[in-house]
Design a protein around this motif. Structure first.
Motif, PDB file in Angstrom:
ATOM      1  N   GLN A  75       0.840  -1.181   0.000  1.00 27.55           N
ATOM      2  CA  GLN A  75       0.000   0.000   0.000  1.00 27.55           C
ATOM      3  C   GLN A  75       0.880   1.237   0.000  1.00 27.55           C
ATOM      4  OE1 GLN A  75      -2.368  -0.103   3.568  1.00 27.55           O
ATOM      5  NE2 GLN A  75      -0.680   0.508   4.881  1.00 27.55           N
ATOM      6  N   LEU A  76       0.253   2.359  -0.334  1.00 27.38           N
ATOM      7  CA  LEU A  76       0.959   3.629  -0.346  1.00 27.38           C
ATOM      8  C   LEU A  76       0.300   4.577   0.637  1.00 27.38           C
ATOM      9  CD1 LEU A  76       1.462   4.441  -4.149  1.00 27.38           C
ATOM     10  CD2 LEU A  76       3.163   3.609  -2.529  1.00 27.38           C
ATOM     11  N   GLN A  77       1.109   5.349   1.323  1.00 27.86           N
ATOM     12  CA  GLN A  77       0.601   6.382   2.215  1.00 27.86           C
ATOM     13  C   GLN A  77       1.288   7.691   1.889  1.00 27.86           C
ATOM     14  OE1 GLN A  77       0.981   4.701   6.299  1.00 27.86           O
ATOM     15  NE2 GLN A  77      -1.204   5.143   6.394  1.00 27.86           N
ATOM     16  N   ALA A  78       0.491   8.734   1.764  1.00 30.25           N
ATOM     17  CA  ALA A  78       1.025  10.058   1.446  1.00 30.25           C
ATOM     18  C   ALA A  78       0.893  10.959   2.667  1.00 30.25           C
ATOM     19  CB  ALA A  78       0.268  10.647   0.266  1.00 30.25           C
ATOM     20  N   PHE A  79       1.862  11.867   2.807  1.00 32.47           N
ATOM     21  CA  PHE A  79       1.904  12.771   3.942  1.00 32.47           C
ATOM     22  C   PHE A  79       2.313  14.160   3.473  1.00 32.47           C
ATOM     23  CE2 PHE A  79       1.970   9.169   6.814  1.00 32.47           C
ATOM     24  CZ  PHE A  79       2.651   8.197   6.108  1.00 32.47           C
ATOM     25  N   GLY A  80       1.948  15.163   4.253  1.00 34.40           N
ATOM     26  CA  GLY A  80       2.600  16.453   4.086  1.00 34.40           C
ATOM     27  C   GLY A  80       1.792  17.576   3.486  1.00 34.40           C
ATOM     28  N   GLY A  81       0.531  17.372   3.154  1.00 38.62           N
ATOM     29  CA  GLY A  81      -0.244  18.471   2.616  1.00 38.62           C
ATOM     30  C   GLY A  81      -0.530  19.512   3.680  1.00 38.62           C
ATOM     31  N   GLY A  82      -1.151  20.593   3.258  1.00 37.23           N
ATOM     32  CA  GLY A  82      -1.496  21.633   4.208  1.00 37.23           C
ATOM     33  C   GLY A  82      -1.855  22.921   3.520  1.00 37.23           C
ATOM     34  N   LEU A  83      -1.947  23.964   4.338  1.00 37.82           N
ATOM     35  CA  LEU A  83      -2.287  25.305   3.860  1.00 37.82           C
ATOM     36  C   LEU A  83      -1.028  26.164   3.892  1.00 37.82           C
ATOM     37  CD1 LEU A  83      -4.326  27.573   3.147  1.00 37.82           C
ATOM     38  CD2 LEU A  83      -4.683  27.860   5.618  1.00 37.82           C
ATOM     39  N   VAL A  84      -0.762  26.853   2.800  1.00 42.08           N
ATOM     40  CA  VAL A  84       0.430  27.688   2.718  1.00 42.08           C
ATOM     41  C   VAL A  84       0.096  28.927   1.897  1.00 42.08           C
ATOM     42  CG1 VAL A  84       1.322  26.535   0.656  1.00 42.08           C
ATOM     43  CG2 VAL A  84       2.914  27.654   2.227  1.00 42.08           C
ATOM     44  N   GLN A  85       0.781  30.015   2.180  1.00 43.96           N
ATOM     45  CA  GLN A  85       0.590  31.221   1.390  1.00 43.96           C
ATOM     46  C   GLN A  85       1.350  31.126   0.070  1.00 43.96           C
ATOM     47  OE1 GLN A  85       1.729  34.534   3.946  1.00 43.96           O
ATOM     48  NE2 GLN A  85      -0.426  34.883   4.444  1.00 43.96           N
ATOM     49  N   ALA A  86       0.890  31.872  -0.906  1.00 43.81           N
ATOM     50  CA  ALA A  86       1.577  31.909  -2.199  1.00 43.81           C
ATOM     51  C   ALA A  86       3.035  32.298  -1.988  1.00 43.81           C
ATOM     52  CB  ALA A  86       0.888  32.895  -3.125  1.00 43.81           C
ATOM     53  N   GLY A  87       3.900  31.603  -2.690  1.00 42.73           N
ATOM     54  CA  GLY A  87       5.332  31.819  -2.540  1.00 42.73           C
ATOM     55  C   GLY A  87       5.980  30.900  -1.535  1.00 42.73           C
ATOM     56  N   GLY A  88       5.183  30.202  -0.771  1.00 43.68           N
ATOM     57  CA  GLY A  88       5.696  29.311   0.254  1.00 43.68           C
ATOM     58  C   GLY A  88       6.066  27.947  -0.288  1.00 43.68           C
ATOM     59  N   SER A  89       6.434  27.067   0.635  1.00 41.21           N
ATOM     60  CA  SER A  89       6.895  25.726   0.268  1.00 41.21           C
ATOM     61  C   SER A  89       6.191  24.658   1.090  1.00 41.21           C
ATOM     62  CB  SER A  89       8.411  25.597   0.501  1.00 41.21           C
ATOM     63  OG  SER A  89       9.135  26.502  -0.307  1.00 41.21           O
ATOM     64  N   LEU A  90       6.068  23.496   0.495  1.00 42.00           N
ATOM     65  CA  LEU A  90       5.582  22.307   1.185  1.00 42.00           C
ATOM     66  C   LEU A  90       6.356  21.112   0.658  1.00 42.00           C
ATOM     67  CD1 LEU A  90       1.667  22.582   1.206  1.00 42.00           C
ATOM     68  CD2 LEU A  90       3.167  22.622   3.204  1.00 42.00           C
ATOM     69  N   ARG A  91       6.449  20.100   1.482  1.00 40.54           N
ATOM     70  CA  ARG A  91       7.090  18.863   1.050  1.00 40.54           C
ATOM     71  C   ARG A  91       6.121  17.708   1.268  1.00 40.54           C
ATOM     72  NH1 ARG A  91      12.315  17.367   0.015  1.00 40.54           N
ATOM     73  NH2 ARG A  91      12.848  15.149   0.327  1.00 40.54           N
ATOM     74  N   LEU A  92       5.831  16.992   0.207  1.00 38.96           N
ATOM     75  CA  LEU A  92       4.974  15.817   0.293  1.00 38.96           C
ATOM     76  C   LEU A  92       5.852  14.568   0.318  1.00 38.96           C
ATOM     77  CD1 LEU A  92       2.232  16.683  -2.362  1.00 38.96           C
ATOM     78  CD2 LEU A  92       2.334  17.317   0.053  1.00 38.96           C
ATOM     79  N   SER A  93       5.411  13.578   1.052  1.00 39.48           N
ATOM     80  CA  SER A  93       6.124  12.311   1.105  1.00 39.48           C
ATOM     81  C   SER A  93       5.158  11.170   0.850  1.00 39.48           C
ATOM     82  CB  SER A  93       6.791  12.125   2.473  1.00 39.48           C
ATOM     83  OG  SER A  93       7.756  13.123   2.703  1.00 39.48           O
ATOM     84  N   CYS A  94       5.700  10.083   0.343  1.00 35.35           N
ATOM     85  CA  CYS A  94       4.893   8.899   0.044  1.00 35.35           C
ATOM     86  C   CYS A  94       5.727   7.680   0.403  1.00 35.35           C
ATOM     87  CB  CYS A  94       4.530   8.884  -1.437  1.00 35.35           C
ATOM     88  SG  CYS A  94       3.564   7.464  -1.978  1.00 35.35           S
ATOM     89  N   ALA A  95       5.124   6.761   1.132  1.00 35.58           N
ATOM     90  CA  ALA A  95       5.840   5.557   1.550  1.00 35.58           C
ATOM     91  C   ALA A  95       5.074   4.318   1.109  1.00 35.58           C
ATOM     92  CB  ALA A  95       6.019   5.556   3.064  1.00 35.58           C
TER      93      ALA A  95
END
Length: 118
Positions: free
Chosen positions: A1-21
């Motif tokens: 199976q796959l699990q994804a992590f790391g979404g969220g709310l961010v302002q324009a210009g910001g950064s996020l990191r998504l992960s999948c295991a």
């Protein structure tokens, strides 16, 4: 199976990191990719990488997103920089997994929501 992590709310210009295991009886993983689906739009492939390490991106994210994999740990990440409101979507990871029974299946992770405010 796959699990994804790391979404969220961010302002324009910001950064996020998504992960999948990926977990389970895994022999190998060839193709891994991140898809996204915005409200009212079709799901699109954002970034992908084969086990050999060649990455591909949709034009709209080139230079801002970086996909990476750890083949030993069966994980994948998507570093998203300079985020724009148009990047708002539910992001899904996908992988072609060959199991220890030598059968290959396509697996989807659960979606993780990314919201970019202007």
């Amino acid at each position: 199976q796959l699990q994804a992590f790391g979404g969220g709310l961010v302002q324009a210009g910001g950064s996020l990191r998504l992960s999948c295991a990926a977990s389970g009886s895994i022999l190998s993983i060839n193709f891994m990719g991140w898809y996204r689906q915005a409200p009212g739009k079709q799901r699109e492939l954002v970034a992908s990488m084969f086990s050999g390490g060649s990455a591909n991106y949709v034009d709209s994210v080139k230079g801002r997103f970086t996909i990476s994999r750890d083949n030993a740990k069966n994980t994948m990440s998507l570093q998203m920089n300079s985020l724009k409101p148009d990047d708002t979507a539910v992001y899904y990871c996908f992988a072609d997994i060959t199991t220890t029974t030598r059968v290959t299946y396509g697996y989807w992770g659960q979606g993780t929501e990314v919201t970019v405010s202007s």
